[in-house]
Design an enzyme around this catalytic site. Structure first.
Site, PDB file in Angstrom:
ATOM      1  N   GLU A 177      12.899  -0.642   3.752  1.00 12.21           N
ATOM      2  CA  GLU A 177      13.375   0.668   4.482  1.00 12.21           C
ATOM      3  C   GLU A 177      14.269   0.458   5.673  1.00 12.21           C
ATOM      4  O   GLU A 177      14.009   1.013   6.530  1.00 12.21           O
ATOM      5  CB  GLU A 177      12.262   1.574   4.698  1.00 12.21           C
ATOM      6  CG  GLU A 177      11.266   1.774   3.782  1.00 12.21           C
ATOM      7  CD  GLU A 177      10.205   2.794   4.166  1.00 12.21           C
ATOM      8  OE1 GLU A 177       9.979   3.082   5.436  1.00 12.21           O
ATOM      9  OE2 GLU A 177       9.688   3.064   3.167  1.00 12.21           O
ATOM     10  N   ASN A 219      13.208  -3.652  -0.200  1.00 11.31           N
ATOM     11  CA  ASN A 219      12.240  -2.658  -0.732  1.00 11.31           C
ATOM     12  C   ASN A 219      12.698  -1.411   0.054  1.00 11.31           C
ATOM     13  O   ASN A 219      12.829  -1.369   1.158  1.00 11.31           O
ATOM     14  CB  ASN A 219      10.752  -2.819  -0.534  1.00 11.31           C
ATOM     15  CG  ASN A 219       9.870  -1.952  -1.153  1.00 11.31           C
ATOM     16  OD1 ASN A 219      10.054  -1.563  -2.361  1.00 11.31           O
ATOM     17  ND2 ASN A 219       8.717  -1.527  -0.368  1.00 11.31           N
ATOM     18  N   HIS A 255       8.718   7.124  -4.366  1.00  6.95           N
ATOM     19  CA  HIS A 255       7.862   8.160  -4.031  1.00  6.95           C
ATOM     20  C   HIS A 255       8.490   9.352  -4.639  1.00  6.95           C
ATOM     21  O   HIS A 255       9.589   9.826  -4.101  1.00  6.95           O
ATOM     22  CB  HIS A 255       7.719   8.241  -2.429  1.00  6.95           C
ATOM     23  CG  HIS A 255       6.942   6.892  -1.959  1.00  6.95           C
ATOM     24  ND1 HIS A 255       5.701   6.877  -2.192  1.00  6.95           N
ATOM     25  CD2 HIS A 255       7.492   5.843  -1.366  1.00  6.95           C
ATOM     26  CE1 HIS A 255       5.333   5.707  -1.799  1.00  6.95           C
ATOM     27  NE2 HIS A 255       6.316   5.142  -1.086  1.00  6.95           N
ATOM     28  N   GLU A 285       6.036   1.484  -5.424  1.00  9.47           N
ATOM     29  CA  GLU A 285       5.324   2.364  -4.489  1.00  9.47           C
ATOM     30  C   GLU A 285       5.027   3.754  -5.214  1.00  9.47           C
ATOM     31  O   GLU A 285       4.977   4.738  -4.312  1.00  9.47           O
ATOM     32  CB  GLU A 285       5.467   2.519  -3.021  1.00  9.47           C
ATOM     33  CG  GLU A 285       5.747   1.375  -2.282  1.00  9.47           C
ATOM     34  CD  GLU A 285       6.098   1.469  -1.109  1.00  9.47           C
ATOM     35  OE1 GLU A 285       5.915   2.557  -0.234  1.00  9.47           O
ATOM     36  OE2 GLU A 285       6.464   0.507  -0.223  1.00  9.47           O
ATOM     37  N   ASP A 287       4.471   7.368  -6.335  1.00  7.74           N
ATOM     38  CA  ASP A 287       3.599   8.514  -6.585  1.00  7.74           C
ATOM     39  C   ASP A 287       4.338   9.624  -6.566  1.00  7.74           C
ATOM     40  O   ASP A 287       5.471   9.747  -6.551  1.00  7.74           O
ATOM     41  CB  ASP A 287       2.541   8.434  -5.325  1.00  7.74           C
ATOM     42  CG  ASP A 287       3.247   8.371  -4.016  1.00  7.74           C
ATOM     43  OD1 ASP A 287       4.579   8.501  -3.972  1.00  7.74           O
ATOM     44  OD2 ASP A 287       2.603   8.247  -2.833  1.00  7.74           O
TER      45      ASP A 287
HETATM   46  C1  XIL Z   1       2.056   3.477   4.424  1.00 11.90           C
HETATM   47  C2  XIL Z   1       0.526   3.392   4.186  1.00 11.90           C
HETATM   48  O1  XIL Z   1       0.139   3.838   2.924  1.00 11.90           O
HETATM   49  C3  XIL Z   1      -0.136   4.204   5.431  1.00 11.90           C
HETATM   50  O2  XIL Z   1      -1.581   4.029   5.193  1.00 11.90           O
HETATM   51  C4  XIL Z   1       0.188   3.806   6.655  1.00 11.90           C
HETATM   52  O3  XIL Z   1      -0.333   4.384   7.670  1.00 11.90           O
HETATM   53  C5  XIL Z   1       1.527   4.053   6.928  1.00 11.90           C
HETATM   54  O4  XIL Z   1       2.384   3.177   5.675  1.00 11.90           O
HETATM   55  N1  XIL Z   1       6.854   2.933   2.352  1.00 11.90           N
HETATM   56  C6  XIL Z   1       6.235   1.962   2.561  1.00 11.90           C
HETATM   57  C7  XIL Z   1       4.728   1.757   2.783  1.00 11.90           C
HETATM   58  O5  XIL Z   1       6.883   0.998   2.460  1.00 11.90           O
HETATM   59  O6  XIL Z   1       4.321   0.576   3.535  1.00 11.90           O
HETATM   60  C8  XIL Z   1       4.034   2.922   3.465  1.00 11.90           C
HETATM   61  O7  XIL Z   1       2.611   2.915   3.496  1.00 11.90           O
HETATM   62  C9  XIL Z   1       4.429   4.120   2.790  1.00 11.90           C
HETATM   63  C10 XIL Z   1       5.865   4.316   2.625  1.00 11.90           C
END
Ligand code: XIL
Length: 370
Positions: A177, A219, A255, A285, A287
Site C-alpha cells: 500500500e 501488494n 477488498h 486479501e 473479502d
Molecule cells: C489488518 C488486519 O486484518 C488487522 O487485524 C490489523 O489490525 C490491521 O491490519 N490491508 C492489509 C492488511 O494489507 O495487512 C490489513 O490487515 C488489512 C488491509
C-alpha cells in the site's frame, strides 16, 4: 487523504452501533505460542470436496489470512482452516510492530508458530508484510532518524526477517500500500519522508539479497477499479521493472463490497495489464463487505456470492494468477468488525458458526468450472 482503506466507502457509512464483537466471539488474548493441532483433512472425503481438494486438483493456492488468537484458542477455526485451505497469510503476526517491538529486539515466537502450523498442515505460508506505512512500533513511528539511519533500520529488518524464514517462506509481500488512492502518487509514510521514493527499490533489492529464491510482490488494494490508483500502481511497477528491480508479482488485495463493485471487464482488463508487464498476480486479501447493503440479506449474500465466484473465475482465466487468499474465512473473526467497526458485516465465506455461505458454494462452482 488516503490513509484508511475503503476511504470512499467509509465516508458513506461508518457503522459504530455496537462496541465490538459479542463477548462470546471475542478472540482470546494472545498468550500461548502453540497452536491448536488440527488433524489435517479429517476423513470427510466421502462427502463433498473441500476448497482445498478442488484447488489442489487445479494446482493453485486457495488461502486465508490467519488470526493467531483464534488459531490458538478455537479448535473449529483451526480444523476448518486446515481442511479447506492450502495457503495461509498471517493477519498481523509478521508486521513490523510484531517482529521488532523494541529497537533491535526481534520477537519471532508468534510468527514462528504460524509458520509451523502451516508446514504441519502442508499449507504454503505467505510473508506479509515487510514494508508498510502502518503497524509500526512507537519507537520507529515517533522517532527521529536520519536517512542513513532509516535505511539501516529497514535493511536490517528486511534482511533479518527474510533470512529467518529462508527455506520456509518463499513468497513475500515486500511493499504494501505505497500508492495514494486519489493521486496515484507515492503516499506519505515514514519511509517516503525519511528515505525518499527509492525506498521501494531498496526494499525489493534487500529482500532479494536475503533470499534470491523468494517470489517478491508489491501488494495493494483498489487496483480492480479503473482509477488513478490503478494507474499509479501500474506505473510504479513498470518503473521497478525498467530499473531491473527484482519483483515477481503484484498482489491485488480485492477488498470489495456488495454495494459498490467494479465492472468485471475492468477487473479482467487490469489483471491482463499487470500480466502483460510480465508479473504474476495473486489475489491476496479478498473479502466482500455487506454492511451498507440496500437490499435484504438473502439478496446481499447472493450478490456477495457472485462477486466471490466471479473473481475466482477471473483468476483461473489469467494464467499467471495462481493464488487466491481471503482476508479471513469466517464471519466470526474479521478485521471488518475489529478495525473498520462495521460490527454487523458478514464479509467472508463461512458464517460465524462455520457454516458454508452462498459465497462458499459459488467458489466451489468456480473451481469446478473447466
Ligand atoms: C489488518 C488486519 O486484518 C488487522 O487485524 C490489523 O489490525 C490491521 O491490519 N490491508 C492489509 C492488511 O494489507 O495487512 C490489513 O490487515 C488489512 C488491509
Amino acid at each position: 487523504m488516503r490513509r484508511q482503506l475503503f476511504s470512499c466507502i467509509l465516508l458513506i457509512c461508518i457503522l459504530s452501533a455496537c462496541s465490538g464483537l459479542p463477548t462470546g466471539q471475542q478472540p482470546a488474548t494472545p498468550q500461548a505460542t502453540t497452536v491448536q493441532k488440527a488433524p489435517h483433512a479429517t476423513p470427510t472425503h466421502k462427502g463433498p470436496k473441500t476448497l482445498r481438494d478442488l484447488a489442489d486438483a487445479r494446482h493453485i493456492h486457495i488461502g486465508a489470512a490467519v488470526n493467531l488468537d483464534a488459531l490458538q484458542h478455537d479448535h473449529d477455526y483451526s480444523r476448518v482452516l486446515s481442511d479447506e485451505f492450502n495457503a495461509v497469510t498471517p493477519e498481523t503476526a509478521m508486521k513490523f510492530d510484531a517482529l521488532q517491538p523494541q529497537p533491535g529486539d526481534y520477537t519471532f515466537q508468534q510468527a514462528d508458530a504460524f509458520v509451523n502450523y502451516a508446514h504441519q498442515h502442508g499449507m504454503v505460508p505467505r510473508g506479509h508484510t515487510l514494508v508498510w506505512y502502518s503497524a509500526l512500533p512507537p519507537w520507529l513511528q515517533n522517532g527521529s532518524y536520519s536517512r542513513d539511519q532509516l535505511m539501516y533500520i529497514l535493511k536490517d529488518y528486511i534482511t533479518k526477517v527474510v533470512t529467518h524464514y529462508k527455506g520456509q517462506i518463499n513468497v513475500w509481500d515486500v511493499v504494501n500500500e505505497a500508492v495514494d488512492d486519489d493521486t496515484g502518487q507515492l503516499s506519505d509514510s515514514i519511509w517516503l519522508r525519511g528515505i525518499g521514493p527509492d525506498y521501494i527499490d531498496m526494499a525489493f533489492r534487500w529482500a532479494h539479497e536475503a533470499n534470491p529464491q523468494a517470489q517478491l510482490f508489491y501488494n495493494d488494494y483498489g487496483t480492480e477499479w479503473s482509477s488513478k490508483k490503478f494507474d499509479g500502481v501500474y506505473s510504479l511497477l513498470q518503473g521497478l521493472i525498467q530499473r531491473g528491480v527484482p519483483i515477481n508479482g503484484v498482489g491485488m488485495q480485492m477488498h470489495m463490497h456488495t454495494q459498490f463493485y467494479p465492472d468485471n471487464a475492468t477487473v479482467l482488463q487490469n489483471m491482463q495489464r499487470f500480466a502483460d508487464l510480465g508479473l504474476k498476480i495473486d489475489i491476496t486479501e479478498m473479502d466482500v463487505l455487506t454492511s451498507e447493503t440496500k437490499v435484504d440479506m438473502p439478496t446481499t449474500l447472493k450478490i456477495q456470492a457472485d462477486i466471490y465466484g466471479t473473481v475466482v473465475k477471473d483468476c483461473l482465466q489469467i494464467k499467471v494468477c495462481q493464488s487466491i487468499v481471503f482476508w479471513g474465512f469466517t464471519d466470526r473473526y474479521t478485521w471488518v468488525h475489529s478495525d473498520l467497526h462495521r460490527d454487523s458485516d458478514q464479509p467472508l465465506i463461512f458464517d460465524k458458526d462455520y457454516r458454508h455461505k452462498p459465497a462458499y458454494d459459488a467458489i466451489v462452482q468456480a473451481l469446478k468450472t473447466p
